[in-house]
Scaffold this active site. Structure first.
Site, short mmCIF file in Angstrom:
data_model
loop_
_atom_site.label_atom_id
_atom_site.label_comp_id
_atom_site.label_asym_id
_atom_site.label_seq_id
_atom_site.Cartn_x
_atom_site.Cartn_y
_atom_site.Cartn_z
N GLY A 61 33.30 37.18 33.72
CA GLY A 61 34.69 36.79 33.98
C GLY A 61 34.99 35.33 33.69
CG ASP A 95 36.97 36.49 36.93
OD1 ASP A 95 36.41 36.37 38.05
OD2 ASP A 95 36.91 37.54 36.27
CG ASP A 123 39.58 40.53 45.24
OD1 ASP A 123 40.73 40.44 45.72
OD2 ASP A 123 39.02 41.63 45.08
CB THR A 124 36.44 40.38 49.13
OG1 THR A 124 35.24 40.25 48.37
CG2 THR A 124 37.15 41.66 48.75
N GLY A 125 36.00 37.20 48.25
CA GLY A 125 35.19 36.00 48.49
C GLY A 125 33.70 36.26 48.57
CB THR A 172 31.55 37.40 43.91
OG1 THR A 172 31.83 38.79 43.87
CG2 THR A 172 30.74 37.00 42.68
CE LYS A 223 43.68 40.06 43.04
NZ LYS A 223 43.02 41.38 42.89
CG ASP A 269 36.34 43.57 33.45
OD1 ASP A 269 36.25 42.77 34.41
OD2 ASP A 269 35.71 44.65 33.41
NE ARG A 312 34.73 41.13 30.44
CZ ARG A 312 34.48 41.13 31.74
NH1 ARG A 312 35.09 40.26 32.52
NH2 ARG A 312 33.64 41.98 32.27
P1 IMP Z 1 35.11 39.23 45.25
O1 IMP Z 1 33.63 39.25 45.47
O2 IMP Z 1 35.81 40.31 45.99
O3 IMP Z 1 35.74 37.88 45.49
O4 IMP Z 1 35.36 39.68 43.77
C1 IMP Z 1 35.17 38.88 42.73
C2 IMP Z 1 34.98 39.70 41.47
O5 IMP Z 1 35.74 40.93 41.48
C3 IMP Z 1 35.49 38.87 40.33
O6 IMP Z 1 34.44 38.14 39.76
C4 IMP Z 1 36.08 39.91 39.41
O7 IMP Z 1 35.08 40.30 38.49
C5 IMP Z 1 36.44 41.10 40.27
N1 IMP Z 1 37.90 41.17 40.56
C6 IMP Z 1 38.51 40.95 41.73
N2 IMP Z 1 39.84 41.10 41.65
C7 IMP Z 1 40.09 41.42 40.36
C8 IMP Z 1 41.32 41.68 39.62
O8 IMP Z 1 42.46 41.64 40.12
N3 IMP Z 1 41.14 41.97 38.32
C9 IMP Z 1 39.94 42.01 37.69
N4 IMP Z 1 38.78 41.76 38.34
C10 IMP Z 1 38.85 41.46 39.67
MG MG Z 2 34.72 41.26 36.66
#
Ligand code: IMP
Ligand code: MG
Length: 178
Positions: free
Chosen positions: A38, A94, A97-99, A101, A125, A153, A159
């Site tokens: 990403g 990129d 989202d939930t944080g 990662t 977000k 993606d 992408r």
């Molecule tokens: P987290 O661990 O929930 O913060 O998610 C992070 C990963 O989820 C990012 O590195 C993205 O690859 C993927 N992701 C989260 N939200 C989106 C979205 O709206 N579009 C595409 N990929 C997303």
């Molecule tokens: Mg991704």
């Protein structure tokens, strides 16, 4: 597709981020660690706006399929990482989202004994955050909508788009057909 953030808006914001990061990391030993895949676009564009010497590195992490994230099942591949001991790490992805990662990767990279770790993302977000953490640098806060483009993606599609867009159900359907 509905464009949420235009190419021009991204370019202008990344330039500002680069200026801030350049100020914050003057006299540091900066290593920008991109989270594959990403980080692709934001890494290439942000690096070119940072005006302090830096090293680059990559790590890969995936927890994610289709429009769903599955926190707790993050697989990390750090076999591409160089020596990070004593470095000031800026972990770049990129989207926050939930944080999970960013939090898990930060914890993982602490094992490399860096001098510091901060996180940077193009998109955040806030409504979806499930951790205590927040990105240290972010480009844009966005609502809780699934977005694609500029590195983001759906099933490895979209992408390459130079903007951030909210795909229509028909776009997602097409992407599922391969
Ligand atoms: P987290 O661990 O929930 O913060 O998610 C992070 C990963 O989820 C990012 O590195 C993205 O690859 C993927 N992701 C989260 N939200 C989106 C979205 O709206 N579009 C595409 N990929 C997303
Ligand atoms: Mg991704």
């Amino acid at each position: 597709m509905k464009i949420l953030i235009t190419q021009q808006q991204i370019e202008a914001r990344i330039k500002q981020l680069g200026e801030t990061i350049s100020q914050d990391y003057c006299n540091s030993s900066l290593t920008v660690v991109g989270v594959l895949s990403g980080c692709l676009m934001v890494m290439a564009d942000l690096l070119r706006t940072i005006e302090v010497p830096l090293n680059t590195a990559f790590v890969s992490a995936s927890s994610y399929q289709g429009t769903r994230t599955t926190p707790g099942e993050l697989s990390i591949n750090d076999s591409l990482l160089p020596q990070l001991c004593g470095r000031d790490i800026l972990l770049l992805d990129d989207i926050f989202d939930t944080g999970h990662t960013m939090q898990k990767l930060s914890d993982h990279l602490l094992r490399h004994d860096p001098a510091s770790i901060r996180t940077a993302v193009l998109l955040w977000k806030p409504a979806r955050n499930q951790t205590q953490a927040q990105p240290d640098y972010f480009g844009f806060q966005i609502p809780d909508e699934f977005v694609v483009g500029y590195g983001l993606d759906y099933n490895e599609r979209f992408r390459e788009l130079p903007f951030i867009a909210v795909p229509e159900p028909s776009d997602l359907h097409d992407a599922e057909q391969g």
